[in-house]
Design a protein around this motif. Structure first.
Motif, short mmCIF file in Angstrom:
data_model
loop_
_atom_site.label_atom_id
_atom_site.label_comp_id
_atom_site.label_asym_id
_atom_site.label_seq_id
_atom_site.Cartn_x
_atom_site.Cartn_y
_atom_site.Cartn_z
N PRO A 37 0.65 -1.33 0.09
CA PRO A 37 0.17 0.05 0.00
C PRO A 37 0.78 1.41 -0.10
N GLU A 38 2.03 1.30 0.64
CA GLU A 38 2.89 2.36 0.41
C GLU A 38 3.58 2.44 -0.88
N ILE A 39 3.64 1.68 -1.64
CA ILE A 39 4.05 1.75 -2.93
C ILE A 39 3.34 2.32 -4.15
N SER A 40 2.07 1.76 -3.86
CA SER A 40 1.08 2.43 -4.71
C SER A 40 -0.52 2.55 -4.20
N GLN A 41 -1.20 3.20 -4.50
CA GLN A 41 -2.56 3.42 -4.15
C GLN A 41 -3.38 2.39 -4.77
N MET A 42 -2.97 1.82 -6.02
CA MET A 42 -3.48 0.90 -6.71
C MET A 42 -3.97 -0.27 -5.80
N PHE A 43 -2.99 -0.70 -4.97
CA PHE A 43 -3.22 -1.85 -4.09
C PHE A 43 -4.46 -1.89 -3.25
N GLY A 44 -4.43 -0.71 -2.55
CA GLY A 44 -5.53 -0.63 -1.71
C GLY A 44 -6.82 -0.41 -2.50
N GLU A 45 -7.01 0.21 -3.50
CA GLU A 45 -8.12 0.50 -4.12
C GLU A 45 -8.84 -0.84 -4.60
N LEU A 46 -7.83 -1.85 -5.11
CA LEU A 46 -8.26 -2.82 -5.74
C LEU A 46 -8.85 -3.89 -4.56
N VAL A 47 -7.99 -3.99 -3.63
CA VAL A 47 -8.42 -4.63 -2.28
C VAL A 47 -9.84 -4.07 -1.92
N GLY A 48 -10.20 -2.81 -1.89
CA GLY A 48 -11.38 -2.29 -1.32
C GLY A 48 -12.55 -2.71 -2.51
N LEU A 49 -12.26 -2.75 -3.75
CA LEU A 49 -13.49 -3.03 -4.51
C LEU A 49 -13.68 -4.43 -4.66
#
Ligand code: SAH
Length: 354
Positions: A52-64
């Motif tokens: 999650p510190e590397i890219s916002q994309m990780f948390g976004e996809l986990v959230g979806l």
């Protein structure tokens, strides 16, 4: 010697060698000198960085993925959205931003963070200042509600014990006091019922690790999910079955010998996903895939392209590097696994389709 090394040396000299698990627990969570209790270790100025510190994309996809699983399970009108070991709160912030547009999700959720470090709780409070958050000491304190839970690089920080195989059985590797400081040693042969089944697939000299606190935490989460519904998404490095010494210390983004700077280096070991699955067996279904596969199935490439369209120069290069880091087999794509728990009656969470 670090202040904690002196304390441990004195204690071991006065009593007896300690297990690696005791050593890890002191190094990570000692109230005054523990690694997590005294600092925010993440990012460039810290010792290590996480997905999650590397890219916002990780948390976004986990959230979806979480929101889709919530929808698949009939949108329970009140549920716990929980995270184990949230670090700076970045992953949860990205999950919350990505799910804001999912009708009903935010009104139904109650946020619970399980965090042992006061310093990091304060940091999470800042990151998540727009939300009402409840902090818990253990997963056992989660409310009796459907549970949608995430944990990234949490289980690797839980203490492990190490055993070395000899002809007939096992000796435990422990931490002893030497005239110069701390050193590894071996106990006399000890019976280890938990490792009987590993006599068949190991040879003399092999090392096997067990993580005593992981099973009970998974069992607690699994029983909530079995009873009330929900799912758990766990991300970490490791393999299907523990084999070999994976204890590692990291300081300033560089590995160092694990006994060198107690309390001042991050200490972790690989996660044994078979052990996690076994702790949940019978109550819920478990599924595992690589992090790279999980993220690609959720559409990481498309999300990365959409974000790239608004970037240029250094920011574009950083974004491309982050994509590569999250997914490339030589980086986090293969060593890191995605592990899910879900009710037997519910479909697998997105990204885990067979
Ligand atoms: N999930 C975050 C942080 C990972 S580091 C990220 O991906 O960036 C491990 C986290 O677990 C830290 O927040 C640490 O303080 C917490 N932690 C470690 N041991 C814990 C324990 N026994 N109970 C609760 N939290 C713990």
């Amino acid at each position: 010697m670090t202040p904690l090394a002196k304390i441990l040396h004195r204690r071991i000299s006065a009593t007896s060698p300690i297990t690696i698990a005791d050593f890890m627990a002191e190094c990570l969570l000692h109230p005054e000198h523990g690694y997590y209790t005294t600092r925010d270790p993440f990012g460039r100025g810290g010792d290590f960085t996480t997905a999650p510190e590397i890219s916002q994309m990780f948390g976004e996809l986990v959230g979806l993925a979480l929101a889709q699983s919530w929808i698949d399970q009939g949108q329970p009108p009140a549920f716990a959205l929980a995270e184990l070991g949230p670090g700076r709160g970045t992953l949860m912030a990205d999950v919350l931003r990505a799910t804001r547009a999912v009708p009903g999700f935010h009104t139904a959720m109650q946020l619970h963070l399980v965090e042992a470090s006061g310093v990091l709780r304060a940091r999470q409070k800042e990151t998540l200042s727009q939300y009402r958050v409840d902090w818990l000491d253990t997963a056992g304190a989660l409310p009796p509600l459907p549970l949608f839970l995430i944990a990234n690089e949490f289980f690797d920080a839980l203490p492990i014990r190490q055993f070395r195989r000899d002809k007939a059985g096992w000796r435990e590797i422990h931490v002893a006091a030497t005239p110069k400081g701390l050193g590894f040693g071996l106990t006399a042969p000890v019976p280890v019922d938990m490792l009987d089944h590993r006599l068949a697939d190991t040879r003399p000299g092999d090392i096997v690790e067990i993580r005593p606190s992981a099973g009970p935490i998974i069992a607690t989460i699994a029983s909530r999910i079995a009873r009330f519904g929900g799912c758990a998404l766990v991300f970490d490095y490791g393999d299907w079955r523990s084999l070999g010494d994976t204890l590692q210390a990291l300081r300033n983004h560089a590995p160092e010998p694990p006994l060198e700077n107690p309390g001042e280096a991050d200490l972790t070991a690989h996660v044994d996903f078979q052990a996690l699955a076994e702790a949940a067996a019978g109550t819920v279904e478990a599924a595992v895939t690589t992090q790279g596969e999980f993220l690609q199935r959720l559409g990481l490439a498309q999300r990365a392209q959409a974000l790239a369209a608004n970037l240029s120069g250094d920011r574009l290069r950083e974004h491309e590097a982050a994509y590569h880091r999250l997914t490339a087999p030589a980086q986090m794509g293969t060593l890191f696994k995605a592990f899910a728990l879900h009710p037997k009656t519910a479909p697998r969470p997105p990204g885990f389709e067979p």
